[in-house]
Design a protein around this motif. Structure first.
Motif, short mmCIF file in Angstrom:
data_model
loop_
_atom_site.label_atom_id
_atom_site.label_comp_id
_atom_site.label_asym_id
_atom_site.label_seq_id
_atom_site.Cartn_x
_atom_site.Cartn_y
_atom_site.Cartn_z
N LEU A 184 -22.82 6.61 87.36
CA LEU A 184 -22.31 7.60 88.30
C LEU A 184 -21.14 8.39 87.73
CD1 LEU A 184 -22.24 8.92 91.08
CD2 LEU A 184 -20.89 6.96 91.89
N GLU A 185 -20.18 7.71 87.12
CA GLU A 185 -18.99 8.40 86.63
C GLU A 185 -19.33 9.42 85.55
OE1 GLU A 185 -16.03 8.39 87.99
OE2 GLU A 185 -16.98 7.11 89.50
N ALA A 186 -20.25 9.07 84.66
CA ALA A 186 -20.64 10.00 83.60
C ALA A 186 -21.32 11.23 84.18
CB ALA A 186 -21.57 9.31 82.60
N ILE A 187 -22.14 11.03 85.20
CA ILE A 187 -22.81 12.16 85.85
C ILE A 187 -21.79 13.03 86.58
CG2 ILE A 187 -24.50 12.81 87.60
CD1 ILE A 187 -25.73 11.65 85.03
N LYS A 188 -20.84 12.42 87.23
CA LYS A 188 -19.80 13.19 87.93
C LYS A 188 -18.93 13.96 86.95
CE LYS A 188 -17.62 11.04 91.28
NZ LYS A 188 -16.94 9.95 92.04
N GLU A 189 -18.60 13.33 85.82
CA GLU A 189 -17.80 14.02 84.81
C GLU A 189 -18.55 15.21 84.20
OE1 GLU A 189 -16.47 11.22 81.90
OE2 GLU A 189 -15.30 10.04 83.36
N ALA A 190 -19.87 15.14 84.22
CA ALA A 190 -20.68 16.26 83.73
C ALA A 190 -20.73 17.40 84.74
CB ALA A 190 -22.09 15.78 83.40
N GLY A 191 -20.19 17.17 85.93
CA GLY A 191 -20.10 18.23 86.94
C GLY A 191 -21.18 18.18 88.00
N TYR A 192 -21.81 17.03 88.17
CA TYR A 192 -22.93 16.92 89.09
C TYR A 192 -22.69 15.90 90.20
CZ TYR A 192 -25.84 19.81 86.09
OH TYR A 192 -26.34 20.88 85.38
N ARG B 74 -28.44 11.86 75.45
CA ARG B 74 -29.39 12.99 75.42
C ARG B 74 -29.39 13.72 76.76
NH1 ARG B 74 -29.20 10.88 71.16
NH2 ARG B 74 -27.46 12.33 71.23
N LEU B 75 -29.32 12.97 77.86
CA LEU B 75 -29.29 13.60 79.17
C LEU B 75 -28.04 14.46 79.34
CD1 LEU B 75 -30.20 14.03 82.11
CD2 LEU B 75 -29.05 11.86 82.68
N LEU B 76 -26.90 13.95 78.95
CA LEU B 76 -25.66 14.70 79.10
C LEU B 76 -25.66 15.95 78.22
CD1 LEU B 76 -23.09 11.76 79.22
CD2 LEU B 76 -24.01 13.09 81.15
N GLU B 77 -26.22 15.84 77.03
CA GLU B 77 -26.34 17.01 76.15
C GLU B 77 -27.20 18.08 76.82
OE1 GLU B 77 -26.16 14.62 71.85
OE2 GLU B 77 -28.03 15.53 72.55
N TRP B 78 -28.32 17.66 77.37
CA TRP B 78 -29.22 18.62 78.00
C TRP B 78 -28.56 19.27 79.23
CZ3 TRP B 78 -31.68 17.99 82.87
CH2 TRP B 78 -32.55 19.05 83.19
N LEU B 79 -27.89 18.48 80.05
CA LEU B 79 -27.22 19.04 81.21
C LEU B 79 -26.18 20.08 80.80
CD1 LEU B 79 -26.63 15.83 83.39
CD2 LEU B 79 -28.24 17.68 83.88
N ASP B 80 -25.45 19.79 79.72
CA ASP B 80 -24.43 20.72 79.25
C ASP B 80 -25.04 22.00 78.69
OD1 ASP B 80 -21.62 21.37 78.51
OD2 ASP B 80 -22.38 21.19 76.47
N GLU B 81 -26.17 21.88 78.00
CA GLU B 81 -26.79 23.04 77.38
C GLU B 81 -27.64 23.86 78.36
OE1 GLU B 81 -28.98 21.42 74.14
OE2 GLU B 81 -27.19 20.78 73.04
N ALA B 82 -28.44 23.17 79.16
CA ALA B 82 -29.38 23.87 80.04
C ALA B 82 -28.75 24.28 81.37
CB ALA B 82 -30.60 22.98 80.30
N LYS B 83 -27.78 23.50 81.82
CA LYS B 83 -27.05 23.78 83.06
C LYS B 83 -27.98 24.02 84.26
CE LYS B 83 -22.75 25.45 81.02
NZ LYS B 83 -23.03 24.85 79.70
N PRO B 84 -28.89 23.10 84.54
CA PRO B 84 -29.70 23.27 85.75
C PRO B 84 -28.83 23.15 87.00
CG PRO B 84 -29.97 21.06 84.86
CD PRO B 84 -29.17 21.83 83.86
N ASP B 85 -29.16 23.91 88.01
CA ASP B 85 -28.44 23.77 89.28
C ASP B 85 -28.87 22.50 90.00
OD1 ASP B 85 -26.94 26.38 89.40
OD2 ASP B 85 -28.99 27.13 89.16
#
Length: 259
Positions: free
Chosen positions: A44-52, A17-28
């Motif tokens: 950590l790796e999943a968060i980094k792969e999401a671009g953060y 759910r967190l990764l979906e929201w990051l992808d959709e909402a794209k908060p800075d």
């Protein structure tokens, strides 16, 4: 710049759910609370792969806070709230992103009250009051974002009567919140959605609270004057609560005009 706060209620349990929201909402910038994971179990790796990029302060089983920044690494300024060297709870982390100071905080719940948990809540808020004053004195743009576990006013709950004995609505809790606010901070949601608007950020898993809209507002972004001057918008991502295996909180975000 879009800055959000989101109590994820277990980062590994809610990671999809967190990764979906990051992808959709794209908060800075995204401030997370209640990670419920010690440092070596943070995804950590999943968060980094999401671009953060991310700094975090974990704790096994409960608490835990993080600051994420899209496309860059937040610079950690402070880990843990000053004022009590014996406090082992992971409830505060402060970072800098592109010149903006952002804190992710998770205040104690305080229930049952009265009792030692409520005393700890009030003592923690007193420490936060002192640190917030120091941040204001810097005259920097600062955002204090997180799960404050305080319902500021009667319009911030579905039922004053149902919450009358809860630590979140006690006069002492509200007074401690107001003392911080009256230092010169701006409650971003109320600045953009003044009373009598009802905007909830939490719905319990019990008693069909989501279906009944029996919620309350406890997730807040407080802005220093230098940040409040740049406030363009403030919203609640209410629909996130309706997803499968969602957190009992939803993201709250602001937009600042920022270089």
């Amino acid at each position: 710049m879009k800055i959000a706060t989101f109590n994820v209620n277990g980062i590994n349990a809610r990671l999809p759910r967190l990764l979906e929201w990051l992808d959709e909402a794209k908060p800075d910038v995204a401030c997370l609370q209640e990670l419920k994971a010690d440092d070596d179990r943070f995804p950590l790796e999943a968060i980094k792969e999401a671009g953060y990029g991310v700094v975090w302060h974990g704790q096994k089983g409960f608490n835990g806070v993080a600051v994420l920044a899209r496309g860059r690494a937040p610079e950690e300024r402070l880990r843990g709230l000053p004022g009590d060297p014996d406090d082992t709870h992971s409830r505060y982390i402060e970072a800098e992103v592109d010149g903006l100071i952002v804190a992710s905080l998770y205040l104690p719940n305080g229930n049952p009250q009265p009792g030692p948990k409520f005393d700890y809540k009030l003592a923690w808020m007193e420490r936060l009051h002192a640190h917030a004053a120091a941040l204001l004195a810097s005259e920097r743009a600062v955002v204090l974002a997180g799960d404050w576990n305080v319902i500021p006013g009667d319009l911030d709950t579905f039922s004053v009567r149902a919450m009358a004995n809860d630590a979140l609505t006690q006069p002492e809790s509200r007074a401690a919140y107001r003392r911080i606010l009256h230092q010169g901070w701006t409650d971003a949601i109320r600045a953009r959605h003044p009373e009598p608007a009802r905007l909830y950020t939490f719905w319990d898993y019990q008693a069909g609270a989501w279906a009944r809209d029996a919620g309350f507002r406890i997730d807040h972004l407080l802005l220093s004057p230098a940040a409040a001057d740049r406030l363009r918008d403030a919203r609640v991502d209410r629909d996130v609560r309706g997803a499968e295996k969602a957190s009992d909180h939803v993201p709250v975000w602001i937009e600042l005009g920022w270089p």
